[in-house]
Design a protein around this motif. Structure first.
Motif, short mmCIF file in Angstrom:
data_model
loop_
_atom_site.label_atom_id
_atom_site.label_comp_id
_atom_site.label_asym_id
_atom_site.label_seq_id
_atom_site.Cartn_x
_atom_site.Cartn_y
_atom_site.Cartn_z
N LEU A 58 0.81 -1.21 0.00
CA LEU A 58 0.00 0.00 0.00
C LEU A 58 0.85 1.27 0.00
N VAL A 59 2.16 1.10 0.04
CA VAL A 59 3.07 2.25 0.09
C VAL A 59 3.71 2.44 -1.28
N GLU A 60 3.70 3.66 -1.77
CA GLU A 60 4.28 3.97 -3.08
C GLU A 60 5.20 5.18 -2.96
N PRO A 61 6.23 5.22 -3.80
CA PRO A 61 7.15 6.37 -3.75
C PRO A 61 6.52 7.61 -4.36
N ASN A 62 7.06 8.75 -3.99
CA ASN A 62 6.64 10.02 -4.56
C ASN A 62 7.40 10.22 -5.87
N ARG A 63 6.68 10.28 -6.97
CA ARG A 63 7.32 10.40 -8.29
C ARG A 63 8.07 11.72 -8.45
N GLU A 64 7.73 12.71 -7.64
CA GLU A 64 8.34 14.02 -7.76
C GLU A 64 9.48 14.23 -6.78
N ASN A 126 -0.08 14.99 7.05
CA ASN A 126 -0.77 15.71 6.00
C ASN A 126 0.00 17.00 5.74
N LEU A 127 0.71 17.06 4.65
CA LEU A 127 1.57 18.20 4.33
C LEU A 127 1.23 18.78 2.98
N SER A 128 1.62 20.04 2.78
CA SER A 128 1.44 20.67 1.47
C SER A 128 2.49 20.14 0.50
N GLU A 129 2.26 20.38 -0.77
CA GLU A 129 3.21 19.93 -1.79
C GLU A 129 4.58 20.56 -1.57
N GLN A 130 4.60 21.82 -1.21
CA GLN A 130 5.88 22.50 -0.98
C GLN A 130 6.61 21.89 0.21
N GLN A 131 5.89 21.60 1.29
CA GLN A 131 6.51 20.99 2.45
C GLN A 131 7.10 19.62 2.12
N ILE A 132 6.39 18.87 1.28
CA ILE A 132 6.87 17.55 0.89
C ILE A 132 8.19 17.66 0.13
N VAL A 133 8.25 18.61 -0.82
CA VAL A 133 9.48 18.80 -1.59
C VAL A 133 10.62 19.22 -0.68
N GLU A 134 10.34 20.15 0.23
CA GLU A 134 11.38 20.65 1.14
C GLU A 134 11.90 19.53 2.04
N ARG A 157 13.12 23.45 -8.85
CA ARG A 157 11.69 23.20 -8.66
C ARG A 157 11.12 24.09 -7.55
N LEU A 158 11.87 24.26 -6.46
CA LEU A 158 11.42 25.14 -5.39
C LEU A 158 11.26 26.57 -5.88
N MET A 159 12.13 26.98 -6.80
CA MET A 159 12.03 28.33 -7.34
C MET A 159 10.87 28.48 -8.30
N GLU A 160 10.75 27.54 -9.24
CA GLU A 160 9.77 27.67 -10.31
C GLU A 160 8.34 27.36 -9.85
N GLU A 161 8.17 26.29 -9.05
CA GLU A 161 6.82 25.88 -8.67
C GLU A 161 6.31 26.61 -7.43
N PHE A 162 7.22 26.91 -6.50
CA PHE A 162 6.78 27.48 -5.23
C PHE A 162 7.30 28.90 -5.04
N HIS A 163 7.97 29.43 -6.06
CA HIS A 163 8.37 30.84 -6.11
C HIS A 163 9.26 31.25 -4.92
N LEU A 164 10.10 30.33 -4.50
CA LEU A 164 11.05 30.67 -3.45
C LEU A 164 12.27 31.35 -4.07
N LYS A 165 12.84 32.30 -3.36
CA LYS A 165 14.06 32.94 -3.81
C LYS A 165 15.26 32.11 -3.38
N GLN A 166 16.40 32.38 -4.01
CA GLN A 166 17.58 31.58 -3.72
C GLN A 166 18.00 31.70 -2.26
#
Length: 311
Positions: A58-64, A126-134, A157-166
C-alpha cells in the motif's frame, strides 16, 4: 551514511513541527502516550515501536521526489541490515485515499522490499506539496544521497513551482546562497554532460569550467577529453580559456594570390619611379597601405618634390 549534525536537522524538525500544525500536535501527544505506556509495560525494550504498521504493497514512492538514482549495492547492504534488525526509523508518508505516498524514506522502502518485508512502520502526515518537496530535499541532503544534478533540479523546482528565492532556499537547506547559485548553474550544461556528472565521470569542478562554453556539442567533447585524459580542474580551466580566446579571435582571411602578384608588380614599378624601397600592404577587406622608405632628410625632400611634380 550517518546524518550530518547541524542546521539541516533543525531545518527538517522545523518543517515537521512548525508547519504541520494541529495534526502534528495531536499525533505527537499520541506518540508520547504510546511511548510512556510501553516503557511501563517492559524495561527490556530499547527502541520505541512505530505508531503504525502498513502493508508494504500500500506504500508507493513520490514520483516528484528529488532523488532519482539509488545505489544497488547500498540497497542490498541495507536490506541485509533490515533482515537482522528491522527498520529502525519509520517512513514518513501521507494518506492518498487508497495508498500511502512516501514523503521521506524511499530508500528504506526499497530495501524493505528486497528484504521481503510484508509491512513497514510509518508515520502519517498531511503536508502541502511544498513541504513535501522541502522535507524530501532536506532529508536527502542530510544523508548526502543526492547527486549534484538532482540537487540542482530540486532547487530549481522550489524556485519555479513554489516561487522561493535563492536566499530562502539556502536558509531552508542550511547552505549559502552562493552554494545554491553554483548548484543551479550546472543545469546550463548539456544533458550529456549532466549525465557524466551523475555517473561521476567528471567532477562538479570540471563541470563548472564548461558552463562558459555555449556550444553543447563542444561541452560534451571537452568533457570526454577530461575523462579520457584525466585532466585536473586547473588543466580544464586553462583548456577552456584557450578555446574561448581562439573563438573570440576572428580567423584571418587568406590573401588572393592573383591580387598579391599584381600588388607586388605595382610595388616594383613604384620602386623604379621613386628610386627607393616601396611596399604595398594588402588588408583582408581589400584595403591597404603603401609604404615608401627614405633614409635621410635630403631623400625625403627629393620624394616630396617628385610627388609634387606628378601633381
Amino acid at each position: 551514511m550517518a546524518a550530518k549534525k547541524g542546521g539541516l536537522g533543525k531545518g527538517l524538525d522545523s518543517l515537521l513541527v512548525n508547519k504541520v500544525g494541529t495534526d502534528h500536535a495531536t499525533t505527537a501527544t499520541k506518540e508520547k502516550a504510546v511511548s510512556t505506556a510501553k516503557k511501563k509495560s517492559t524495561k527490556k525494550e530499547t527502541t520505541e515501536t512505530p505508531d503504525t504498521m502498513i502493508k508494504i504493497s500500500l506504500v508507493e514512492p513520490n514520483r516528484e521526489q528529488p532523488r532519482k538514482h539509488f545505489d544497488e549495492d547500498g540497497l542490498l547492504e541495507l536490506a541485509e541490515s533490515i533482515k537482522q534488525y528491522g527498520i529502525l526509523q519509520p517512513l514518513l508518508v501521507q494518506d492518498k485515499n487508497g495508498y500511502y505516498e512516501i514523503i521521506a524514506g524511499e530508500r528504506r522502502w526499497r530495501a524493505a522490499k528486497l528484504a521481503g518485508l510484508k509491512e513497514v512502520p510509518v508515520i502519517v502526515r498531511n503536508l502541502s506539496e511544498q513541504q513535501i518537496v522541502e522535507i524530501s530535499l532536506i532529508e536527502n541532503i542530510q544523508r548526502e544521497n543526492l547527486n549534484p544534478i538532482e540537487e540542482a533540479q530540486a532547487f530549481r523546482r522550489l524556485m519555479e513551482e513554489f516561487h522561493l528565492k535563492q536566499d530562502e532556499i539556502a536558509e531552508r537547506v542550511s547552505k549559502s546562497r552562493t552554494a545554491v547559485t553554483n548548484s543551479m548553474r550546472l543545469l546550463k550544461l548539456s544533458k550529456q554532460v549532466q549525465q557524466m556528472v551523475i555517473d561521476e565521470m567528471i567532477s562538479t569542478g570540471h563541470a563548472r569550467c564548461l558552463i562558459s562554453i555555449e556550444n553543447e556539442e563542444m561541452q560534451h567533447q571537452i568533457a570526454l577529453r577530461i575523462f579520457d585524459e584525466k585532466l585536473s580542474v586547473r588543466e580544464t580551466e586553462k583548456l577552456v580559456r584557450k578555446l574561448l580566446q581562439e573563438k573570440d579571435t576572428p580567423p584571418k582571411k587568406e590573401k588572393d594570390p592573383v591580387l598579391s602578384a599584381i600588388y607586388a608588380d605595382l610595388a616594383e614599378q613604384m620602386k623604379r619611379i621613386f628610386g627607393t624601397k616601396v611596399e604595398i600592404h594588402q588588408k583582408n577587406d581589400e584595403k591597404g597601405k603603401i609604404e615608401i622608405e627614405y633614409y635621410s632628410q635630403e631623400e625625403l625632400n627629393r620624394l616630396i618634390e617628385l610627388i609634387q611634380s606628378i601633381q
